[in-house]
Design a protein around this motif. Structure first.
Motif, mmCIF file in Angstrom:
data_model
loop_
_atom_site.group_PDB
_atom_site.id
_atom_site.type_symbol
_atom_site.label_atom_id
_atom_site.label_comp_id
_atom_site.label_asym_id
_atom_site.label_seq_id
_atom_site.Cartn_x
_atom_site.Cartn_y
_atom_site.Cartn_z
ATOM 1 N N THR A 1 4.635 4.395 -58.977
ATOM 2 C CA THR A 1 3.767 3.698 -57.665
ATOM 3 C C THR A 1 4.585 2.356 -57.101
ATOM 4 O OG1 THR A 1 1.625 4.426 -58.671
ATOM 5 C CG2 THR A 1 1.685 2.757 -56.755
ATOM 6 N N LEU A 2 4.843 1.556 -58.030
ATOM 7 C CA LEU A 2 5.827 0.553 -57.683
ATOM 8 C C LEU A 2 7.191 0.726 -57.167
ATOM 9 C CD1 LEU A 2 4.907 -1.735 -60.884
ATOM 10 C CD2 LEU A 2 4.096 -2.070 -58.314
ATOM 11 N N ARG A 3 7.525 1.871 -57.525
ATOM 12 C CA ARG A 3 9.078 2.359 -56.822
ATOM 13 C C ARG A 3 8.736 2.672 -55.565
ATOM 14 N NH1 ARG A 3 13.153 1.292 -59.682
ATOM 15 N NH2 ARG A 3 13.271 1.392 -61.957
ATOM 16 N N LYS A 4 7.639 3.472 -55.202
ATOM 17 C CA LYS A 4 7.442 3.762 -54.006
ATOM 18 C C LYS A 4 6.988 2.517 -53.059
ATOM 19 C CE LYS A 4 5.352 8.537 -54.530
ATOM 20 N NZ LYS A 4 4.142 9.244 -54.444
ATOM 21 N N ASP A 5 6.370 1.584 -53.556
ATOM 22 C CA ASP A 5 6.349 0.414 -52.834
ATOM 23 C C ASP A 5 7.626 -0.206 -52.649
ATOM 24 O OD1 ASP A 5 3.558 0.719 -52.830
ATOM 25 O OD2 ASP A 5 3.266 -0.436 -54.520
ATOM 26 N N LEU A 6 8.584 -0.259 -53.535
ATOM 27 C CA LEU A 6 9.736 -0.796 -53.208
ATOM 28 C C LEU A 6 10.637 0.094 -52.222
ATOM 29 C CD1 LEU A 6 10.885 -1.751 -56.844
ATOM 30 C CD2 LEU A 6 10.276 -3.210 -55.036
ATOM 31 N N GLN A 7 10.492 1.414 -52.296
ATOM 32 C CA GLN A 7 11.011 2.125 -51.343
ATOM 33 C C GLN A 7 10.524 1.876 -49.762
ATOM 34 O OE1 GLN A 7 13.801 4.342 -51.827
ATOM 35 N NE2 GLN A 7 13.655 3.615 -53.902
ATOM 36 N N ARG A 8 9.159 1.595 -49.695
ATOM 37 C CA ARG A 8 8.674 1.265 -48.483
ATOM 38 C C ARG A 8 9.302 -0.173 -48.068
ATOM 39 N NH1 ARG A 8 3.569 2.001 -49.926
ATOM 40 N NH2 ARG A 8 3.828 4.056 -49.622
ATOM 41 N N ASP A 9 9.334 -0.857 -48.863
ATOM 42 C CA ASP A 9 9.785 -2.428 -48.562
ATOM 43 C C ASP A 9 11.220 -2.148 -48.071
ATOM 44 O OD1 ASP A 9 9.934 -5.204 -48.301
ATOM 45 O OD2 ASP A 9 10.531 -5.196 -50.447
ATOM 46 N N LEU A 10 12.259 -1.111 -48.714
ATOM 47 C CA LEU A 10 13.449 -1.275 -48.346
ATOM 48 C C LEU A 10 13.426 -0.782 -46.981
ATOM 49 C CD1 LEU A 10 15.435 -0.040 -51.280
ATOM 50 C CD2 LEU A 10 15.377 -2.060 -50.330
ATOM 51 N N ALA A 11 12.723 0.315 -46.726
ATOM 52 C CA ALA A 11 12.563 1.000 -45.385
ATOM 53 C C ALA A 11 12.245 -0.217 -44.332
ATOM 54 C CB ALA A 11 11.879 2.110 -45.217
ATOM 55 N N SER A 12 11.162 -1.008 -44.724
ATOM 56 C CA SER A 12 10.789 -2.174 -43.735
ATOM 57 C C SER A 12 11.871 -2.970 -43.396
ATOM 58 C CB SER A 12 9.735 -2.741 -44.178
ATOM 59 O OG SER A 12 8.487 -1.988 -44.210
ATOM 60 N N GLN A 13 12.548 -3.426 -44.459
ATOM 61 C CA GLN A 13 13.688 -4.443 -44.252
ATOM 62 C C GLN A 13 14.875 -4.000 -43.523
ATOM 63 O OE1 GLN A 13 15.448 -6.195 -47.794
ATOM 64 N NE2 GLN A 13 13.459 -5.920 -49.074
ATOM 65 N N ILE A 14 15.043 -2.663 -43.683
ATOM 66 C CA ILE A 14 16.097 -1.932 -42.668
ATOM 67 C C ILE A 14 15.863 -2.037 -41.525
ATOM 68 C CG2 ILE A 14 17.274 0.018 -42.276
ATOM 69 C CD1 ILE A 14 17.375 0.872 -45.568
ATOM 70 N N MET A 15 14.619 -1.462 -41.158
ATOM 71 C CA MET A 15 14.230 -1.506 -39.876
ATOM 72 C C MET A 15 14.062 -2.932 -38.992
ATOM 73 S SD MET A 15 14.127 1.515 -39.233
ATOM 74 C CE MET A 15 13.118 2.074 -37.719
#
Length: 166
Positions: free
Chosen positions: A145-159
């Motif tokens: 779950t934490l890894r999914k949250d980190l992926q979501r954070d990466l996507a937000s940073q990229i955008m």
């Protein structure tokens, strides 16, 4: 009866105008120029969590995501990924007490003519979690779950970086 309907409609319109006036956006949507679309996401597998998050944000932002690189306005190139877990602390018995999770990616936005719209840059996200020897299965699920949250954070940073640099 008609007065209640007019009042309800006025209340809905007032709420909508207040939300728009305060800068409200749907979660995950960013303002990007429509000329970059459709966007092809290169360097991530079809079922990759980061790809799914990026595609969702592009879609929320009214930028279509292409399945093939041909005929696109630009390509979001993810040319490296990093995923790591390291021991952050140990208890008195030498058992792992806390882990640190790291996710990172390097990306660039390339125009259809091959020129860089956004130069290559790196984003990363880090989090920690406590390790319990008695709840092994629960901790594996928590890490997922934490890894999914980190992926979501990466996507937000990229955008956010795309939005700031376009």
């Amino acid at each position: 009866m008609i007065g209640k309907k007019i009042f309800s409609l006025a209340l809905v319109l007032l709420t909508a105008s207040l939300l728009q006036g305060c800068g409200f956006q749907l979660r995950g949507s960013v303002t990007l120029p429509s000329t970059i679309g459709p966007v092809y996401i290169q360097g991530l597998g079809e079922y990759d969590e980061l790809r799914r998050e990026l595609a969702q944000i592009f879609t929320f932002s009214d930028i279509p995501v292409a399945a093939k690189p041909q005929g696109t306005g630009s390509t979001l190139l993810i040319d490296s990924r990093a995923s790591d877990r390291r021991v952050l602390s140990v208890d008195g018995d030498g058992n792992v007490a806390e882990y640190e999770l790291h996710e990172g990616a390097r990306f660039a936005l390339i125009a259809a003519d091959g020129s860089a719209l956004v130069e290559s840059q790196t984003v990363s996200a880090i989090t920690t979690y406590l390790n319990s020897e008695t709840q092994v299965l629960g901790k594996q699920q928590e890490e997922g779950t934490l890894r999914k949250d980190l992926q979501r954070d990466l996507a937000s940073q990229i955008m956010r970086r795309l939005q700031a640099q376009l």
